[in-house]
Design a protein around this motif. Sequence first.
Motif, PDB file in Angstrom:
ATOM      1  N   GLY A  31      34.993  38.508 -51.978  1.00 18.46           N
ATOM      2  CA  GLY A  31      36.144  37.607 -51.954  1.00 18.46           C
ATOM      3  C   GLY A  31      37.154  38.006 -53.013  1.00 18.46           C
ATOM      4  N   ASP A  45      48.085  37.527 -57.091  1.00 10.81           N
ATOM      5  CA  ASP A  45      47.112  37.004 -56.126  1.00 10.81           C
ATOM      6  C   ASP A  45      47.865  36.671 -54.841  1.00 10.81           C
ATOM      7  N   ARG A  54      33.045  36.721 -47.254  1.00 12.36           N
ATOM      8  CA  ARG A  54      33.162  37.145 -48.647  1.00 12.36           C
ATOM      9  C   ARG A  54      33.643  38.594 -48.805  1.00 12.36           C
TER      10      ARG A  54
HETATM   11  C1  LIG Z   1      44.797  31.159 -54.912  1.00  9.51           C
HETATM   12  C2  LIG Z   1      43.477  31.631 -54.438  1.00  9.51           C
HETATM   13  N1  LIG Z   1      43.052  32.846 -54.810  1.00  9.51           N
HETATM   14  C3  LIG Z   1      41.860  33.319 -54.410  1.00  9.51           C
HETATM   15  C4  LIG Z   1      41.029  32.570 -53.607  1.00  9.51           C
HETATM   16  C5  LIG Z   1      39.688  33.134 -53.242  1.00  9.51           C
HETATM   17  O1  LIG Z   1      39.601  33.610 -51.991  1.00  9.51           O
HETATM   18  P1  LIG Z   1      38.300  34.392 -51.511  1.00  9.51           P
HETATM   19  O2  LIG Z   1      37.679  33.535 -50.460  1.00  9.51           O
HETATM   20  O3  LIG Z   1      38.815  35.680 -50.961  1.00  9.51           O
HETATM   21  O4  LIG Z   1      37.424  34.592 -52.680  1.00  9.51           O
HETATM   22  C6  LIG Z   1      41.435  31.302 -53.186  1.00  9.51           C
HETATM   23  C7  LIG Z   1      40.536  30.474 -52.361  1.00  9.51           C
HETATM   24  O5  LIG Z   1      40.698  29.292 -52.171  1.00  9.51           O
HETATM   25  C8  LIG Z   1      42.689  30.825 -53.609  1.00  9.51           C
HETATM   26  O6  LIG Z   1      43.118  29.612 -53.241  1.00  9.51           O
END
Ligand SMILES: Cc1ncc(COP(=O)(O)O)c(C=O)c1O
Length: 410
Positions: A109, A214, A257
């Motif tokens: 993830g 991000d 993931r």
């Molecule tokens: C801003 C942000 N970054 C990263 C993630 C993580 O995503 P992943 O499922 O790819 O770990 C989320 C998940 O809710 C998120 O809201």
Amino acid sequence: MNTNTHAEPDRSLLAHRVLGAKPSATKEMTRLANELKREGRDVIALSQGEPDFPTPAHIREAAKAAIDRNESRYTEVAGTLALREAVARKFERDNGLSYHPDQIQVGCGAKQLLYNALQATINEGDEVVIPTPAWVSYPEMVLLAGGKPVIVRCGAASGFKLTPGQLDAAITPRTKWLMLNSPSNPSGAVYTRDELLALADVLLRHPHVWVMADDIYEKIRYDEAPFATPAAVAPALAERTLTVNGVSKAYAMTGWRVGFAGGPLALIKAMNLVQSQSTSHTSSISQAASVAALDGPMDFLGDFVESFRRRRDGVVGALRNIEGLTCDTPPGAFYAFPGCQGLLGRRDQGGTLIASDVDLAMYLLRSAGVAVVPGTSFELPGHFRISYAASDEELRVALARIAAACAALR
Ligand SMILES: Cc1ncc(COP(=O)(O)O)c(C=O)c1O
């Protein structure tokens, strides 16, 4: 032995690093909602941020084929070459960013990529600038790495976005990273190219500050404007930018993931070191499925986004009709982030004071059976977050209940 899995951990057991960190508030709210459901209460959880669509069929088929090919061995720590090449193609195609596969890491993830980067680079007391409202995990991940989150509150007046002046004022000689999230969880705010250029101007004057972009909600946007990401908008920043993305939100693959990041080779190597001594890599089957996701057709996305747009418009419209709430239309992600200042100071039917967004969220859960997440959890009190990644019917019922509960406050 204490078998209550929700009990607080014994604090004497915990490392100092861990003492400072909190569990995820969104997961906690969802847990509370599930607890009430188990007690037989009718609860609608709008607290979790994940698409409610099935993973597209061609991606599921690719996973089944990988199982049948017996792709069940360890992969490279950074991720399979096939997936890193697909990620490189994605960055080039969608973002105009050129990364060699060695400059790419795949992890469990997007969350793990952010975590790896912080673990790999933060020394005790290093500062990380976090414009808020921000995803609940950012400050906690910084604390777990021994760093100091520097919270910069960005209210509705600036569209919940960091201004160049705020960024300049937040930077000190100890600043290591700026964490930028666009589209944003929880506000849905999206930075334009010009806004990123203005922030880049500040960053170019502070060459010791790195940028963590991000972009996990890249594909969930409702405007025509092309997507902007810092390393592409300001190529001079690319050598100190980590661009993080993944398949969770765009392909309805949260449980698989798989996230990925592109960045300078030295940083990616350091992140590989962290990953090699923790999870090693994400599942080989999920990696094979992600190649199919990134290289495959994207026609389903139009339907995803249209569904989200319809739900967003319904939710925002309903929120605006509630006296005491304010809500702008978010241009991205699948969250609404209404302001609730107008309701604070009122009392519920039992006479209990609703003094904060946290009180309001608890009141909505207990009296209306709707789980939302208080803005305090995202470091911007006076608001709450509704995830509209839920069915139209659930949203309709939930919003009617919220309206009735808010109207009952005196
Ligand atoms: C801003 C942000 N970054 C990263 C993630 C993580 O995503 P992943 O499922 O790819 O770990 C989320 C998940 O809710 C998120 O809201």
